[in-house]
Design a protein around this motif. Structure first.
Motif, PDB file in Angstrom:
ATOM      1  N   SER A  30       0.837  -1.205   0.000  1.00 18.63           N
ATOM      2  CA  SER A  30       0.000   0.000   0.000  1.00 18.63           C
ATOM      3  C   SER A  30       0.870   1.251   0.000  1.00 18.63           C
ATOM      4  CB  SER A  30      -0.898   0.024   1.233  1.00 18.63           C
ATOM      5  OG  SER A  30      -1.705  -1.122   1.283  1.00 18.63           O
ATOM      6  N   SER A  31       1.976   1.171   0.681  1.00 21.66           N
ATOM      7  CA  SER A  31       2.930   2.281   0.720  1.00 21.66           C
ATOM      8  C   SER A  31       4.293   1.706   1.064  1.00 21.66           C
ATOM      9  CB  SER A  31       2.533   3.324   1.766  1.00 21.66           C
ATOM     10  OG  SER A  31       2.594   2.766   3.062  1.00 21.66           O
ATOM     11  N   GLN A  33       8.050   2.907   2.952  1.00 22.18           N
ATOM     12  CA  GLN A  33       8.764   3.927   3.699  1.00 22.18           C
ATOM     13  C   GLN A  33      10.253   3.610   3.713  1.00 22.18           C
ATOM     14  OE1 GLN A  33       6.745   3.866   7.542  1.00 22.18           O
ATOM     15  NE2 GLN A  33       5.223   5.344   6.808  1.00 22.18           N
ATOM     16  N   THR A  48       7.838   8.654   2.821  1.00 23.65           N
ATOM     17  CA  THR A  48       6.819   7.657   2.483  1.00 23.65           C
ATOM     18  C   THR A  48       6.416   7.863   1.026  1.00 23.65           C
ATOM     19  OG1 THR A  48       5.949   7.698   4.740  1.00 23.65           O
ATOM     20  CG2 THR A  48       4.544   6.739   3.045  1.00 23.65           C
ATOM     21  N   VAL A  50       3.602   6.454  -1.892  1.00 28.14           N
ATOM     22  CA  VAL A  50       2.294   5.796  -1.855  1.00 28.14           C
ATOM     23  C   VAL A  50       1.823   5.364  -3.248  1.00 28.14           C
ATOM     24  CG1 VAL A  50      -0.117   6.094  -1.208  1.00 28.14           C
ATOM     25  CG2 VAL A  50       1.657   7.145   0.179  1.00 28.14           C
ATOM     26  N   PHE A  92       4.195  -1.500   3.561  1.00 27.62           N
ATOM     27  CA  PHE A  92       2.998  -1.631   4.392  1.00 27.62           C
ATOM     28  C   PHE A  92       1.934  -2.443   3.657  1.00 27.62           C
ATOM     29  CE2 PHE A  92       0.442  -0.523   7.937  1.00 27.62           C
ATOM     30  CZ  PHE A  92      -0.844  -0.289   7.481  1.00 27.62           C
ATOM     31  N   GLN A  96       0.342  -4.272   8.806  1.00 27.54           N
ATOM     32  CA  GLN A  96       1.692  -4.584   9.271  1.00 27.54           C
ATOM     33  C   GLN A  96       2.722  -3.983   8.342  1.00 27.54           C
ATOM     34  OE1 GLN A  96       2.204  -8.785  10.100  1.00 27.54           O
ATOM     35  NE2 GLN A  96       4.430  -8.660   9.949  1.00 27.54           N
ATOM     36  N   PHE A  97       3.836  -3.528   8.933  1.00 24.45           N
ATOM     37  CA  PHE A  97       4.999  -3.106   8.164  1.00 24.45           C
ATOM     38  C   PHE A  97       5.956  -4.278   8.029  1.00 24.45           C
ATOM     39  CE2 PHE A  97       4.559   1.423   7.638  1.00 24.45           C
ATOM     40  CZ  PHE A  97       3.684   1.807   8.639  1.00 24.45           C
ATOM     41  N   TYR A  98       6.517  -4.433   6.826  1.00 23.09           N
ATOM     42  CA  TYR A  98       7.509  -5.476   6.574  1.00 23.09           C
ATOM     43  C   TYR A  98       8.818  -4.782   6.218  1.00 23.09           C
ATOM     44  CZ  TYR A  98       3.520  -8.593   6.379  1.00 23.09           C
ATOM     45  OH  TYR A  98       2.379  -9.297   6.693  1.00 23.09           O
TER      46      TYR A  98
END
Lengths: 109, 114
Positions: A30-31, A33, A48, A50, A92, A96-98
């Motif tokens: 989704s985004s 960072q 970030t 997007v 994202f 959850q962030f990976y």
């Protein structure tokens, strides 16, 4: 299994050189960072992105999000010793962030 | 200024001990996370929490548990510490549903298990 692969893992360059760090995945985010982490501190957000194909500039740093939102790159122009640190990408996927594996950059004066 | 505070910067414990790592945030964020950071592996998610008393397993939950009794506090528990849990532990908070917002990190706890 690491969802995001960063390359290179280590980079040591002379002041004034240019460099590019890559962050790749087979997953759609989704985004995305980018963070920088200095020794003894937690990561701090740089940018970030997007939208697929988006390019953002932060002084000498240029960030790009791939058209398919699966990959990203960070380009530093005329690196300075103050750019030294660990660079981490984080994608994202709700909720959850990976994080990527990290790129340790050393800029030699 | 936003702040995430981890209770200890350095911690040395013995194998088999129960270890508590504490994290407090002052931003009223719903989401909180515990990661461990190891060279060459980046940050790996252990557990996260969406709200008080809510918890979700991350990618590497084995050997860990968490507690979130208050919104601002998220605790990581090593039930019976082992040497392979020697690592840097990072806590983070994030505003729910805002993927363009940063995660705010504490400065980390470097834990050594002897």
């Amino acid at each position: 299994t690491q969802l995001l692969e960063q390359s290179p893992q280590f980079l040591s360059i002379q002041e004034g050189e240019n460099l590019t760090v890559y962050c790749n995945s087979s997953s759609v985010f989704s985004s995305l960072q980018w963070y920088r982490q200095e020794p003894g501190e937690g990561p701090v957000l740089l940018v970030t992105v997007v939208t697929g194909g988006e390019v953002k500039k932060l002084k000498r740093l240029t960030f790009q999000f791939g058209d398919a939102r699966k990959d990203s790159s960070l380009h530093i122009t005329a690196a300075q010793p103050g750019d030294t640190g660990l660079y981490l990408c984080a994608g994202f996927i709700p909720n959850q962030f990976y994080f990527g594996t990290g790129t340790s950059l050393t800029v030699i004066p | 200024d936003v702040k995430v505070t981890q209770s200890s910067r350095y911690l040395v414990k013995r194998t088999g001990e129960k270890v508590f790592l504490e994290c407090v945030q002052d931003m009223d964020h719903e989401n909180m996370f515990w990661y461990r950071q190891d060279p060459g592996l980046g940050l790996r998610l252990i557990y996260f929490s969406y709200d008080v008393k809510m918890k979700e397993k991350g990618d590497i939950p084995e050997g860990y548990s968490v507690s979130r009794e208050k919104k601002e506090r998220f605790s990581l528990i090593l039930e019976s510490a082992s040497t392979n849990q020697t690592s840097m532990y990072l806590c983070a908070s994030h505003l729910t549903g805002r993927s363009n917002q940063p995660q705010h990190f504490g400065d980390g706890t470097r834990l050594s298990i002897l």
